[in-house]
Structures are given as structure tokens and as C-alpha cells.
Design a protein around this motif. Structure first.
Motif, PDB file in Angstrom:
ATOM      1  N   GLN A   1       0.205   3.791  -7.228  1.00 39.09           N
ATOM      2  CA  GLN A   1       1.327   4.506  -6.617  1.00 39.09           C
ATOM      3  C   GLN A   1       1.120   4.515  -5.112  1.00 39.09           C
ATOM      4  N   LYS A   2       2.193   4.263  -4.343  1.00 42.28           N
ATOM      5  CA  LYS A   2       2.065   4.326  -2.883  1.00 42.28           C
ATOM      6  C   LYS A   2       3.079   5.328  -2.335  1.00 42.28           C
ATOM      7  N   PHE A   3       2.615   6.206  -1.447  1.00 44.82           N
ATOM      8  CA  PHE A   3       3.493   7.199  -0.838  1.00 44.82           C
ATOM      9  C   PHE A   3       3.511   6.991   0.671  1.00 44.82           C
TER      10      PHE A   3
ATOM     11  N   ALA B   1      14.689  -5.556   7.015  1.00 44.83           N
ATOM     12  CA  ALA B   1      14.863  -4.418   6.105  1.00 44.83           C
ATOM     13  C   ALA B   1      13.511  -3.724   5.938  1.00 44.83           C
ATOM     14  N   GLY B   2      13.292  -2.655   6.697  1.00 47.23           N
ATOM     15  CA  GLY B   2      11.961  -2.037   6.800  1.00 47.23           C
ATOM     16  C   GLY B   2      11.465  -1.335   5.555  1.00 47.23           C
ATOM     17  N   VAL B   3      12.229  -1.352   4.480  1.00 45.27           N
ATOM     18  CA  VAL B   3      11.825  -0.592   3.297  1.00 45.27           C
ATOM     19  C   VAL B   3      10.545  -1.119   2.646  1.00 45.27           C
TER      20      VAL B   3
ATOM     21  N   ARG C   1       2.395  -2.567  11.369  1.00 43.99           N
ATOM     22  CA  ARG C   1       3.189  -1.381  11.031  1.00 43.99           C
ATOM     23  C   ARG C   1       3.857  -1.541   9.658  1.00 43.99           C
ATOM     24  N   GLY C   2       3.779  -0.497   8.886  1.00 43.55           N
ATOM     25  CA  GLY C   2       4.342  -0.552   7.534  1.00 43.55           C
ATOM     26  C   GLY C   2       3.387  -1.158   6.513  1.00 43.55           C
ATOM     27  N   GLY C   3       2.140  -1.420   6.941  1.00 47.59           N
ATOM     28  CA  GLY C   3       1.193  -2.183   6.127  1.00 47.59           C
ATOM     29  C   GLY C   3       0.626  -1.472   4.906  1.00 47.59           C
ATOM     30  N   SER C   4       0.895  -0.180   4.739  1.00 46.58           N
ATOM     31  CA  SER C   4       0.369   0.504   3.542  1.00 46.58           C
ATOM     32  C   SER C   4       0.967  -0.078   2.266  1.00 46.58           C
ATOM     33  N   ASP C   5       2.200  -0.569   2.358  1.00 48.33           N
ATOM     34  CA  ASP C   5       2.807  -1.220   1.186  1.00 48.33           C
ATOM     35  C   ASP C   5       1.916  -2.383   0.739  1.00 48.33           C
ATOM     36  N   THR C   6       1.424  -3.123   1.736  1.00 45.08           N
ATOM     37  CA  THR C   6       0.604  -4.303   1.429  1.00 45.08           C
ATOM     38  C   THR C   6      -0.722  -3.895   0.797  1.00 45.08           C
TER      39      THR C   6
HETATM   40 MG    MG Z   1       7.027   1.696   5.108  1.00 44.54          MG
END
Ligand code: MG
Ligand code: ADP
Ligand code: ASP
Length: 404
Positions: free
Chosen positions: A6-8, A208-210, A150-155
Motif C-alpha cells: 500500500q502506498k500513501f 498527469a502527475g497522479v 519528485r513523486g518517486g514514492s510511487d516508484t
Molecule cells: Mg504523487
């Protein structure tokens, strides 16, 4: 018993109250009998605040020190969430990126994950613990802390899901799924029930930054079942998978956009055979990413070249081109700032000619001039003036039947 990652994201862990809500979400999954690895971002706007503090001290801070600084944000969240889980009688342990065995290439600020040594996490899961991992960070083979962009937690989350062979990776965020376009700006945006890996990869790469583009790349390469959903509302999210179910047979599935684009024009390149390779290898050596490229030849045989870059790279590009003027052999440099890129994406385009024509028609009807164009099998992008960006998105969203 399954294994779920799970990622938050930042908003979802933006306050102590929200962290307690996340702990509840984790507990629901363990109550179903699943093992859980949780990946979290820094709280709220922490990363932005850290960046701003650094900028107050230095206009060009060392990239190594930036990684050292930014990696602290996620460390706050992992410890607080582990405490919250223990309050719910769950055994939990927090891990930084390096404790979790996330190895990256030796590049600061935008490193790629090269390997994950999963033994430590697996040991803790076997001992019955929930493992809470700091997103967005890793370590090089020589022990330097890196961040993933930036946004790398998804990865981090998807890469962990792939290497742990997890059954699912759920990305919890502040919207209920992947929409036809950014719902924060376009009110008629509609949630998609499913999107293919390829479509999502294009959408993510086109602004699309999602989802972080590399997260989608990992999901595609390792066939990770990915779902984007809300951490606040308990509703169905969007599944990202091999083949998306076509809703309403729409050829275009989404509209993405990105501002802060600069078009650079190099006029009068006399040696057009070698100059193209020299220019782009010089820019690449300086880590400058070039997007759309257009070359034309003049009557005299000299070439003119235009390419687009992110506006943040403009000053460095100018320096690099001016410093190398004698080797590159051009007459003049020109640049246009305040541009934006608007893109339509959809797998159905492959078999439907005329999609690009329709896009240009819609922009023309709205008196929006197109500065540059690029296409692939499943997308068409147009560079326009930044002030027309949202007008263009809205018109395209409507014209391709994507709205509510
Ligand atoms: Mg993000
Ligand atoms: P997180 O902190 O959870 O990682 P992000 O801010 O990175 O969240 O990503 C979620 C945001 O992405 C949304 O708030 C939304 O404004 C934006 N977004 C951009 N394009 C889309 C899209 N096509 N569908 C959904 N959200 C989008
Ligand atoms: N905290 C990092 C950022 O704000 C990473 C992430 O949230 O994914 O970019």
C-alpha cells in the motif's frame, strides 16, 4: 494469505489525524489476513518546504546535500505511522530506503532503482510485522543517499511490489482514481475504471502527475497489478493493467498537460550533418532533457533547429550552447518561454486515422496557435502558449467526448 503493498501520498499522511486514518486502512488489510508493506511520502508539503529552505541558502545547492535533506521528510512519516500501527496492536517496523535494501544508480536527485535486497523486509514479514518503508529514497552501492525524483514514492511502492512478488500494489491518494484529465483543473473530468499500462505510461510522461512515470514502467515490465484509489473515500479506484476495458469505445482516453516549456531555436547551423549529433550529445552530457525536435533546411543549405525543454533547464541550456558555439557552428540562438504541452492519449488511435487532424481542428476553432507537434502510435502532443493551456485541455476533453 496474500501480500499487498500500500502506498500513501503526501496529502494522505498530511496530519497526525490522517496518519491515524492510514493506520486504520492498513489494519483493514491485515484483518483480511494479508501481509502488508506500506510505503509513505513526506507529510503534506514537507518536501516543497525543504526545497524552499535550501533555495534560501543557495541558488545552486549541492545535489548530494539536497538528497540528504529531502530524504528526511519521509523518515518522519514512517516512524509516526509505525507508532500509530502499534497503538492499534499491530506489530510494525519502520525502514528507511537503505534499511529496506533499495539500491540505486549513483545519480543525485533523480536516481533509478537498480536492485532491491528484499531479505530484511521478508524477514520482518515472516515475523508477522507490517513493514513501513520510506518512499522516494535509496542508497548507492557506495553508501550515498539518493532520491528518485519528485513523486518517486510511487516508484518505491511498485518496485517493492515487483521484487516481493506482491499480489497487488494499491496507490492511495487524494483523488479517487485516474481521471480523463486532472480533476483539480477540469471539473467535467471523469474517473476511468481501467487504463492500460501503455496509456498510463504516456499520460504520466506527458504530465498527469497522479503516478510517477517510472512506477508505471516497473508495473508494466513486471506485470504488477496496480490500483489508484482514494485514502479518504471508500470507493472503487482505477485499475492499471495489460489491456484496459474500452468504455464507450472512446479513441482518446485522456488529456494530459504540462506547463513551463521553452522552445529553443538554433539558427544557421552550417554543418547540418554533424551538428545535430554534437548539439544533442553536448546537452545530454549536461543532463538536459530534450523533448520535441524539429529540423528544417534553408535555401542556403544551412539548417535551423528547434527543440523543447523544461523551462528550469533554460539557463543551463543557454550556457551550454554559448560555451560550445565554435564547435556547434551556428549563427544565432532564440528562445520562447511560457509555453505548455497539451496531449491526447488513447490506444484506439492506432486504428483510427484522423485523430491528429481533429485535434488540430479543435485548437484552430479556438484560435490556439500550435508551436510544435509530436506524435506516437497512441498520443498526439501540441505545444501552445501557456495562457491557452487549460482552454485547449477543456476544448479537447469536450471534443473527444471525455466529459461527464
Ligand atoms: Mg504523487
Ligand atoms: P500523492 O501525494 O498522493 O502522490 P499527487 O499530488 O502526486 O498525490 O497526485 C495526485 C494528483 O494528481 C491529484 O490531486 C490530481 O490533481 C493530479 N492529477 C493529474 N492528472 C490526473 C489524472 N489524469 N487523474 C487523476 N489525478 C490527476
Ligand atoms: N515526497 C516526495 C515528493 O514530494 C516524493 C513523493 O511524495 O512521492 O516529491
Amino acid at each position: 494469505m496474500g501480500l499487498i503493498v500500500q502506498k500513501f501520498g503526501g496529502t494522505s499522511v498530511g496530519s497526525v489525524e490522517r496518519i491515524l486514518n492510514v493506520a486504520e486502512c492498513v489494519k483493514e488489510e491485515t484483518d483480511r489476513g494479508n501481509q502488508v508493506v506500506v510505503v509513505v511520502s513526506a507529510m503534506g508539503k514537507t518536501t516543497d518546504q525543504l526545497v524552499n529552505m535550501a533555495k534560501e541558502i543557495s541558488s545552486q545547492p549541492s545535489k548530494r546535500e539536497m538528497d540528504m535533506l529531502l530524504s528526511t521528510g519521509e523518515q518522519v512519516t514512517i516512524s509516526l505511522l509505525s507508532m500509530a500501527l502499534k497503538e492499534k496492536d499491530l506489530e510494525a517496523v519502520s525502514y528507511t530506503g537503505w534499511q529496506a535494501g533499495i539500491i540505486t544508480e549513483p545519480i543525485h536527485g533523480n536516481a533509478r532503482i537498480t536492485k532491491i535486497k528484499t531479505e530484511a523486509i521478508e524477514g520482518q514479514l515472516q515475523a508477522g510485522k507490517v513493514v513501513v518503508v520510506a518512499g522516494f529514497q535509496g542508497i548507492t552501492e557506495t553508501g550515498e543517499i539518493t532520491t528518485l525524483g519528485r513523486g518517486g514514492s510511487d516508484t518505491t511502492a511498485v518496485a517493492l511490489a515487483a521484487s516481493l512478488n506482491a499480489d497487488r500494489c494499491d496507490i492511495y491518494t487524494d483523488v479517487t482514481g485516474v481521471f480523463t484529465t486532472d480533476p483539480r483543473y477540469i471539473k467535467s473530468a471523469r474517473k476511468l475504471l481501467s487504463v492500460s499500462y501503455d496509456e498510463m505510461l504516456e499520460l504520466a510522461n506527458l504530465g498527469a502527475g497522479v503516478l510517477h512515470p517510472r512506477a508505471v514502467e516497473f508495473a508494466k515490465n513486471y506485470q504488477v497489478r496496480l490500483e489508484v484509489r482514494s485514502s479518504m473515500e471508500k470507493v472503487e479506484g482505477t485499475i492499471i493493467e495489460g489491456e484496459a476495458t474500452m468504455e464507450q469505445n472512446l479513441v482518446v482516453r485522456g488529456v494530459a498537460f504540462e506547463d513551463k516549456i521553452t522552445r529553443v531555436t538554433v539558427l544557421g547551423l552550417t554543418n547540418s550533418i554533424t551538428s545535430l549529433s554534437t548539439i544533442f550529445s553536448t546537452l545530454a552530457k549536461n543532463q538536459i532533457n530534450v523533448d520535441i525536435i524539429i529540423q528544417s533546411t534553408t535555401e542556403t543549405g544551412a539548417a535551423n533547429l528547434s527543440f523543447s525543454i523544461h523551462t528550469d533547464d533554460w539557463l543551463e541550456t543557454l550556457n551550454v550552447l554559448e560555451d560550445n558555439k565554435s564547435i556547434l557552428d551556428y549563427e544565432q540562438l532564440d528562445a520562447e518561454n511560457k509555453l505548455a504541452k497539451v496531449s491526447i492519449v488513447g490506444s484506439g488511435m492506432i486504428s483510427n486515422p484522423g485523430v491528429a487532424a481533429k485535434m488540430f481542428e479543435v485548437l484552430a476553432e479556438n484560435n490556439i496557435a500550435i508551436k510544435m507537434v509530436s506524435t506516437s502510435e497512441i498520443k498526439v502532443s501540441a505545444v501552445v502558449e501557456e495562457k491557452y493551456m487549460l482552454k485547449a485541455v477543456e476544448a479537447l476533453h469536450e471534443a473527444f467526448g471525455l466529459g461527464d
